[in-house]
Design a protein around this motif. Structure first.
Motif, short mmCIF file in Angstrom:
data_model
loop_
_atom_site.label_atom_id
_atom_site.label_comp_id
_atom_site.label_asym_id
_atom_site.label_seq_id
_atom_site.Cartn_x
_atom_site.Cartn_y
_atom_site.Cartn_z
N ALA A 1 -0.20 -10.70 -9.47
CA ALA A 1 -1.54 -10.11 -9.40
C ALA A 1 -1.62 -9.22 -8.17
CB ALA A 1 -2.61 -11.19 -9.34
N ASN A 2 -2.43 -8.18 -8.25
CA ASN A 2 -2.50 -7.21 -7.15
C ASN A 2 -3.89 -6.61 -7.06
OD1 ASN A 2 -1.36 -5.60 -5.04
ND2 ASN A 2 -1.25 -3.86 -6.45
N VAL A 3 -4.41 -6.51 -5.84
CA VAL A 3 -5.58 -5.68 -5.59
C VAL A 3 -5.04 -4.28 -5.30
CG1 VAL A 3 -7.55 -5.24 -4.10
CG2 VAL A 3 -6.95 -7.59 -4.71
N GLN A 4 -5.18 -3.38 -6.26
CA GLN A 4 -4.59 -2.05 -6.10
C GLN A 4 -5.30 -1.25 -5.01
OE1 GLN A 4 -1.71 -0.66 -8.12
NE2 GLN A 4 -1.89 0.20 -6.06
N PHE A 5 -6.63 -1.21 -5.08
CA PHE A 5 -7.43 -0.54 -4.05
C PHE A 5 -8.67 -1.37 -3.77
CE2 PHE A 5 -5.06 2.96 -5.98
CZ PHE A 5 -4.55 3.60 -4.85
N ALA A 6 -8.96 -1.56 -2.50
CA ALA A 6 -10.17 -2.26 -2.09
C ALA A 6 -10.86 -1.42 -1.02
CB ALA A 6 -9.84 -3.64 -1.53
N THR A 7 -12.18 -1.34 -1.10
CA THR A 7 -12.97 -0.67 -0.07
C THR A 7 -13.86 -1.71 0.59
OG1 THR A 7 -13.00 1.43 -1.28
CG2 THR A 7 -14.65 1.13 0.45
N VAL A 8 -13.73 -1.84 1.90
CA VAL A 8 -14.61 -2.74 2.65
C VAL A 8 -15.24 -1.91 3.78
CG1 VAL A 8 -12.69 -3.60 4.05
CG2 VAL A 8 -14.81 -4.89 3.94
N THR B 1 -10.61 -9.78 3.91
CA THR B 1 -10.23 -9.06 2.69
C THR B 1 -8.72 -8.94 2.58
OG1 THR B 1 -12.28 -7.79 2.88
CG2 THR B 1 -10.63 -6.97 1.35
N VAL B 2 -8.06 -8.60 3.69
CA VAL B 2 -6.60 -8.52 3.68
C VAL B 2 -5.99 -9.88 3.36
CG1 VAL B 2 -4.56 -8.04 5.08
CG2 VAL B 2 -6.56 -6.57 5.27
N LEU B 3 -6.56 -10.94 3.94
CA LEU B 3 -6.04 -12.29 3.68
C LEU B 3 -6.13 -12.63 2.19
CD1 LEU B 3 -4.97 -14.95 4.86
CD2 LEU B 3 -7.35 -15.65 5.20
N HIS B 4 -7.22 -12.24 1.55
CA HIS B 4 -7.34 -12.48 0.11
C HIS B 4 -6.27 -11.70 -0.65
CE1 HIS B 4 -8.92 -12.82 -3.95
NE2 HIS B 4 -8.95 -11.51 -4.03
N MET B 5 -6.08 -10.44 -0.32
CA MET B 5 -5.07 -9.63 -1.00
C MET B 5 -3.68 -10.22 -0.80
SD MET B 5 -6.59 -5.89 0.15
CE MET B 5 -5.40 -4.86 -0.73
N ALA B 6 -3.40 -10.67 0.43
CA ALA B 6 -2.08 -11.20 0.75
C ALA B 6 -1.81 -12.53 0.06
CB ALA B 6 -1.96 -11.36 2.27
N GLY B 7 -2.86 -13.29 -0.21
CA GLY B 7 -2.68 -14.62 -0.77
C GLY B 7 -2.51 -14.68 -2.27
N ASP C 1 -9.18 0.41 1.99
CA ASP C 1 -9.87 1.55 2.59
C ASP C 1 -11.06 1.00 3.39
OD1 ASP C 1 -8.12 3.37 1.41
OD2 ASP C 1 -9.33 3.48 -0.41
N ILE C 2 -11.03 1.26 4.69
CA ILE C 2 -11.95 0.62 5.62
C ILE C 2 -12.95 1.64 6.15
CG2 ILE C 2 -12.10 -0.67 7.79
CD1 ILE C 2 -9.11 -1.47 7.26
N GLY C 3 -14.20 1.23 6.22
CA GLY C 3 -15.24 2.10 6.76
C GLY C 3 -16.06 1.43 7.84
N ASN C 4 -15.97 1.98 9.06
CA ASN C 4 -16.84 1.57 10.18
C ASN C 4 -16.66 0.13 10.61
OD1 ASN C 4 -17.80 4.18 9.77
ND2 ASN C 4 -19.95 3.61 9.98
N ALA C 5 -15.40 -0.28 10.77
CA ALA C 5 -15.14 -1.57 11.41
C ALA C 5 -15.26 -1.38 12.92
CB ALA C 5 -13.75 -2.07 11.05
#
Length: 266
Positions: free
Chosen positions: A248-255, A237-243, A200-204
């Motif tokens: 293991a899983n990042v279910q929800f991340a807010t950046v 952040t996406v790269l971390h989730m993908a790697g 979930d992305i805010g103000n990129a």
């Protein structure tokens, strides 16, 4: 005397990622980050020239000799036939799919609710929700059948999945729905080693968020300039989730931009 074995085992194939909405903004930033980490890329979007520009920049971002392969497939994710053709092209080129970044999206016109046309509502729903479903379904089928089995789907949500902006009913409704899509995919993917998470992305700072730097309507009726962050911060952040390993899983991340009006009264 034993002669030492100087032969080298073949290098493992680069993992393959498909990015929708890859011609600009978040999609392009994620493509560059994945290319720099050695991923092969399939880039999807409506504008061929923009995809080619992303591919050119990804080639420059690649580290080491050879680099990952890149495939550009102009596609409208709201069209089932074009989604089928997209995933067929990915399988033909790379043989498998390890990551889908479900990123294609549109805001729609920022107009009062009673002025939003049916056609504009449908456009946002077709791209943000139906397109995300079609791509996730095609990725699910591919990941379930390939060998080794499994893969990861990362859906691009939004802070609007939690807190809406004024005049954003179509966008906000679809992003709430994407959260449901993410949860269902996570559950249905468990037996097949398919992990699904959401960012979930805010103000990129992208082409789509230019109004934030000049003034955007607030909940209290005023207009205010809002802080933004670099899209590369989202990509990391996406790269971390993908790697992560599939166990293991990042279910929800807010950046989000740290000082944006999201937490508290704004």
């Amino acid at each position: 005397m034993t002669t030492p074995d100087t032969t080298r085992a073949p290098a493992p194939a680069a993992p393959t990622a498909l990015i929708t909405g890859a011609g600009s903004g978040i999609g392009r930033a994620v493509a560059l980050a994945l290319a720099g980490a050695g991923w092969s890329l399939a880039l999807a979007g409506r504008r061929p020239e923009a995809l080619e520009e992303t591919a050119r920049r990804a080639a420059q971002a690649t580290h080491g000799p050879g680099g990952p392969g890149t495939l550009c497939v102009p596609s409208d994710v709201s069209r089932p036939d074009q989604v089928d053709a997209l995933f067929a092209a990915v399988r033909d080129r790379f043989g498998r799919l390890d990551l889908l970044f479900n990123n294609a999206g549109t805001f729609g016109p920022p107009v009062p609710l009673d002025e939003l046309s049916y056609d504009d509502w449908r456009t946002v729903v077709d791209v943000n929700l139906t397109g995300a479903f079609l791509c996730a379904q095609a990725a699910f089928r591919t990941m379930k059948e390939q060998d080794p089995r499994g893969g990861r789907i990362i859906n691009n949500g939004s802070v609007s999945a939690h807190t809406p902006r004024p005049h954003s009913i179509a966008y906000t409704a679809t992003k709430h729905a994407v959260t449901g899509l993410t949860k269902s995919l996570s559950l249905d993917g468990r037996p097949y080693d398919i992990a699904c998470g959401q960012i979930d992305i805010g103000n990129a700072a992208t082409e789509m968020t230019g109004r934030m730097r000049t003034g955007i309507p607030q909940a209290n009726g005023t207009t205010a300039v809002e802080p933004v962050m670099d899209a590369a911060d989202v990509a990391r952040t996406v790269l971390h989730m993908a790697g992560l390993p599939l166990g293991a899983n990042v279910q929800f991340a807010t950046v989000m931009a740290t000082a944006m009006p999201y937490i508290g009264r704004g």
